[in-house]
Design a protein around this motif. Structure first.
Motif, PDB file in Angstrom:
ATOM      1  N   PHE A  97       0.810  -1.216   0.000  1.00 42.76           N
ATOM      2  CA  PHE A  97       0.000   0.000   0.000  1.00 42.76           C
ATOM      3  C   PHE A  97       0.847   1.272   0.000  1.00 42.76           C
ATOM      4  N   ALA A  98       2.173   1.096  -0.023  1.00 46.47           N
ATOM      5  CA  ALA A  98       3.045   2.243  -0.281  1.00 46.47           C
ATOM      6  C   ALA A  98       3.532   2.142  -1.714  1.00 46.47           C
ATOM      7  N   GLY A  99       3.168   1.058  -2.392  1.00 43.90           N
ATOM      8  CA  GLY A  99       3.590   0.855  -3.776  1.00 43.90           C
ATOM      9  C   GLY A  99       2.410   0.938  -4.715  1.00 43.90           C
ATOM     10  N   SER A 100       2.184  -0.137  -5.466  1.00 40.67           N
ATOM     11  CA  SER A 100       1.188  -0.090  -6.533  1.00 40.67           C
ATOM     12  C   SER A 100      -0.249  -0.231  -6.030  1.00 40.67           C
ATOM     13  N   ALA A 101      -0.462  -0.744  -4.814  1.00 36.94           N
ATOM     14  CA  ALA A 101      -1.825  -0.990  -4.355  1.00 36.94           C
ATOM     15  C   ALA A 101      -2.476   0.276  -3.814  1.00 36.94           C
ATOM     16  N   ALA A 102      -3.729   0.520  -4.219  1.00 37.49           N
ATOM     17  CA  ALA A 102      -4.458   1.680  -3.696  1.00 37.49           C
ATOM     18  C   ALA A 102      -5.822   1.282  -3.155  1.00 37.49           C
ATOM     19  N   GLY A 103      -6.185   0.005  -3.257  1.00 35.07           N
ATOM     20  CA  GLY A 103      -7.435  -0.487  -2.683  1.00 35.07           C
ATOM     21  C   GLY A 103      -8.660   0.248  -3.171  1.00 35.07           C
ATOM     22  N   LEU A 104      -9.408   0.831  -2.236  1.00 34.40           N
ATOM     23  CA  LEU A 104     -10.654   1.516  -2.587  1.00 34.40           C
ATOM     24  C   LEU A 104     -10.401   2.726  -3.493  1.00 34.40           C
ATOM     25  N   GLY A 105      -9.208   3.296  -3.419  1.00 35.54           N
ATOM     26  CA  GLY A 105      -8.832   4.402  -4.316  1.00 35.54           C
ATOM     27  C   GLY A 105      -8.873   3.951  -5.766  1.00 35.54           C
ATOM     28  N   THR A 143      12.464  -3.744 -13.459  1.00 35.27           N
ATOM     29  CA  THR A 143      11.620  -3.597 -14.659  1.00 35.27           C
ATOM     30  C   THR A 143      10.479  -2.609 -14.377  1.00 35.27           C
ATOM     31  N   ASP A 144       9.877  -2.722 -13.184  1.00 38.10           N
ATOM     32  CA  ASP A 144       8.786  -1.800 -12.817  1.00 38.10           C
ATOM     33  C   ASP A 144       9.291  -0.362 -12.767  1.00 38.10           C
ATOM     34  N   ARG A 145      10.483  -0.201 -12.217  1.00 33.97           N
ATOM     35  CA  ARG A 145      11.082   1.141 -12.128  1.00 33.97           C
ATOM     36  C   ARG A 145      11.307   1.709 -13.532  1.00 33.97           C
ATOM     37  N   ALA A 146      11.822   0.840 -14.427  1.00 32.42           N
ATOM     38  CA  ALA A 146      12.102   1.268 -15.807  1.00 32.42           C
ATOM     39  C   ALA A 146      10.807   1.638 -16.526  1.00 32.42           C
ATOM     40  N   VAL A 147       9.752   0.821 -16.327  1.00 31.20           N
ATOM     41  CA  VAL A 147       8.455   1.103 -16.968  1.00 31.20           C
ATOM     42  C   VAL A 147       7.904   2.437 -16.448  1.00 31.20           C
ATOM     43  N   GLY A 148       8.037   2.673 -15.148  1.00 27.29           N
ATOM     44  CA  GLY A 148       7.567   3.924 -14.547  1.00 27.29           C
ATOM     45  C   GLY A 148       8.284   5.128 -15.140  1.00 27.29           C
ATOM     46  N   ILE A 149       9.603   5.010 -15.289  1.00 24.04           N
ATOM     47  CA  ILE A 149      10.387   6.115 -15.857  1.00 24.04           C
ATOM     48  C   ILE A 149       9.990   6.343 -17.312  1.00 24.04           C
ATOM     49  N   ARG A 206       0.824   4.502  -9.867  1.00 23.82           N
ATOM     50  CA  ARG A 206       1.850   3.516  -9.519  1.00 23.82           C
ATOM     51  C   ARG A 206       1.667   2.153 -10.177  1.00 23.82           C
ATOM     52  N   SER A 207       0.660   2.018 -11.031  1.00 22.81           N
ATOM     53  CA  SER A 207       0.519   0.752 -11.762  1.00 22.81           C
ATOM     54  C   SER A 207       0.081   1.077 -13.183  1.00 22.81           C
ATOM     55  N   ALA A 208       0.139   0.060 -14.068  1.00 22.67           N
ATOM     56  CA  ALA A 208      -0.217   0.285 -15.477  1.00 22.67           C
ATOM     57  C   ALA A 208      -1.668   0.731 -15.591  1.00 22.67           C
ATOM     58  N   GLU A 209      -2.575   0.056 -14.846  1.00 27.75           N
ATOM     59  CA  GLU A 209      -4.000   0.410 -14.918  1.00 27.75           C
ATOM     60  C   GLU A 209      -4.226   1.825 -14.389  1.00 27.75           C
ATOM     61  N   GLU A 210      -3.553   2.149 -13.284  1.00 25.33           N
ATOM     62  CA  GLU A 210      -3.687   3.496 -12.710  1.00 25.33           C
ATOM     63  C   GLU A 210      -3.204   4.535 -13.713  1.00 25.33           C
ATOM     64  N   PHE A 211      -2.133   4.209 -14.424  1.00 23.37           N
ATOM     65  CA  PHE A 211      -1.566   5.145 -15.392  1.00 23.37           C
ATOM     66  C   PHE A 211      -2.564   5.401 -16.520  1.00 23.37           C
TER      67      PHE A 211
END
Lengths: 130, 218
Positions: free
Chosen positions: B25-33, B95-101, B147-152
């Protein structure tokens, strides 16, 4: 108090005693810095995350602030933990990170503990594998 | 006085697992958000497709508020609810860091390109034009909070539709690729529900663990 029996005191140790002693010898190698229950819990929590805030450690381990501060200070002085002080918004925040040295100490400790666990004990009468 | 019980290896493994789950929940998870973001994206997508153009001012303001409201609620939930036990930052794979950048660079490039185009056109500075440019400029800083592909995908869509709405237009959604947005919305809602259940389970395990751990072990 009865004096020790001279015949048994001078006798060579039995095979069972030798085996047990050999099996328990690794206990002497346990890292006392990691062996302490509170510090073991702190290191275990830190091993699963990149960094962890003081409040998180407090919530998970159930230690008081004073106890937690004292143990993290000891772990920091041993070089097992790195401390970062920053601000999260306007609130000061202290976070901890496990160093490679701390991770190695924890891994070694766990391996040693697993070696000593009763399920790994050799059958009675057989010498332990070295 | 009894000696404090030692934490056993299974107990330490349980501590590890709870830390890993809560640190999400400090990373890609946002739950109800995430659930809220997906729902807003679906509503906006359908509204753009069904409402007649031009949109009334109230609808324009509402759709413009969608991304800002979502980001505000998502971040508040993350800090106040999901991180109530404190912050544990999860290890981020390379890989996640690279995708984020990469996503951030693309967003910056798109934002810079659109801004340059808007500035190059010699038109009077109306409220609509300023609003549109403001949302375009908001893209890169907001992308840092996705913080995730779907969120993006959902976040960029919400910001883009807000910019278009403020300018008084709407998306027609005649292109096939736009189906990506409702798909990402549904994915984000499903992920959000799963993450929320994961949090509730982790919280329960944490409370159980606290009862089993040696208290004041020192």
């Amino acid at each position: 108090m009865t004096p020790p029996d001279k015949t048994t005191a001078n006798a060579p140790p039995s095979r069972l005693t030798t085996n047990t002693a050999a099996r328990l010898r690794p206990i002497l190698d346990l890292d006392r810095m990691v062996h302490e229950p509170a510090r073991l819990m702190i290191l275990s929590v830190l091993a699963s995350a990149e960094s962890v805030e003081f409040k998180f450690l407090e919530s998970l381990t159930g230690l008081t602030k004073g106890n937690l501060s004292s143990h993290t200070a000891k772990l920091e002085s041993a070089g097992y933990v790195k401390v970062h002080k920053s601000f999260r918004g306007r609130t000061p925040s202290t976070s901890f990170q496990l160093t490679p040295r701390g991770l190695k100490a924890l891994t070694d400790y766990r391996q040693l503990l697993q070696t000593l666990s009763p399920s790994n004990a050799p059958p009675a009468g057989k010498p332990p594998r070295t | 006085m009894d000696a404090a019980p030692r934490p056993t290896l299974p107990l330490l493994d349980a501590l590890n697992a709870v830390t890993r789950d809560l640190s999400k929940f400090a990373g890609s998870a946002a739950g109800l958000g995430s659930v809220l973001g997906g729902a807003l994206c679906l509503v906006a997508y359908l509204a753009h497709g069904l409402l007649p153009a031009p949109l009334p001012p109230a609808a324009r303001l509402t759709f413009a508020a969608f991304p800002l409201a979502w980001i505000a609620v998502k971040e508040t939930l993350r800090r106040r609810y999901y991180q109530r036990f404190g912050l544990a930052v999860p290890p981020v794979p390379r890989t996640d860091r690279a995708v984020g950048i990469f996503c951030l660079i693309v967003t910056c490039a798109v934002s810079a390109g659109v801004t340059a185009t808007v500035l190059a056109v010699n038109r009077p500075w109306t409220v609509e034009r300023v609003g549109y440019l403001a949302f375009v400029l908001l893209l890169p800083p907001c992308a840092l909070l996705f913080r995730s592909a779907e969120e993006f995908i959902v976040g960029v869509f919400l910001l883009c539709q807000a910019a278009v709405c403020v300018a008084g237009h709407r998306y027609a959604f005649t292109e096939t690729y736009t189906i990506l947005f409702p798909i990402a919305s549904v994915g984000l809602i499903a992920a959000g529900v799963h993450q929320h259940r994961l949090f509730l389970a982790a919280r329960k395990r944490l409370l159980d663990l606290r009862a089993r751990l040696p208290q004041e072990a020192a």
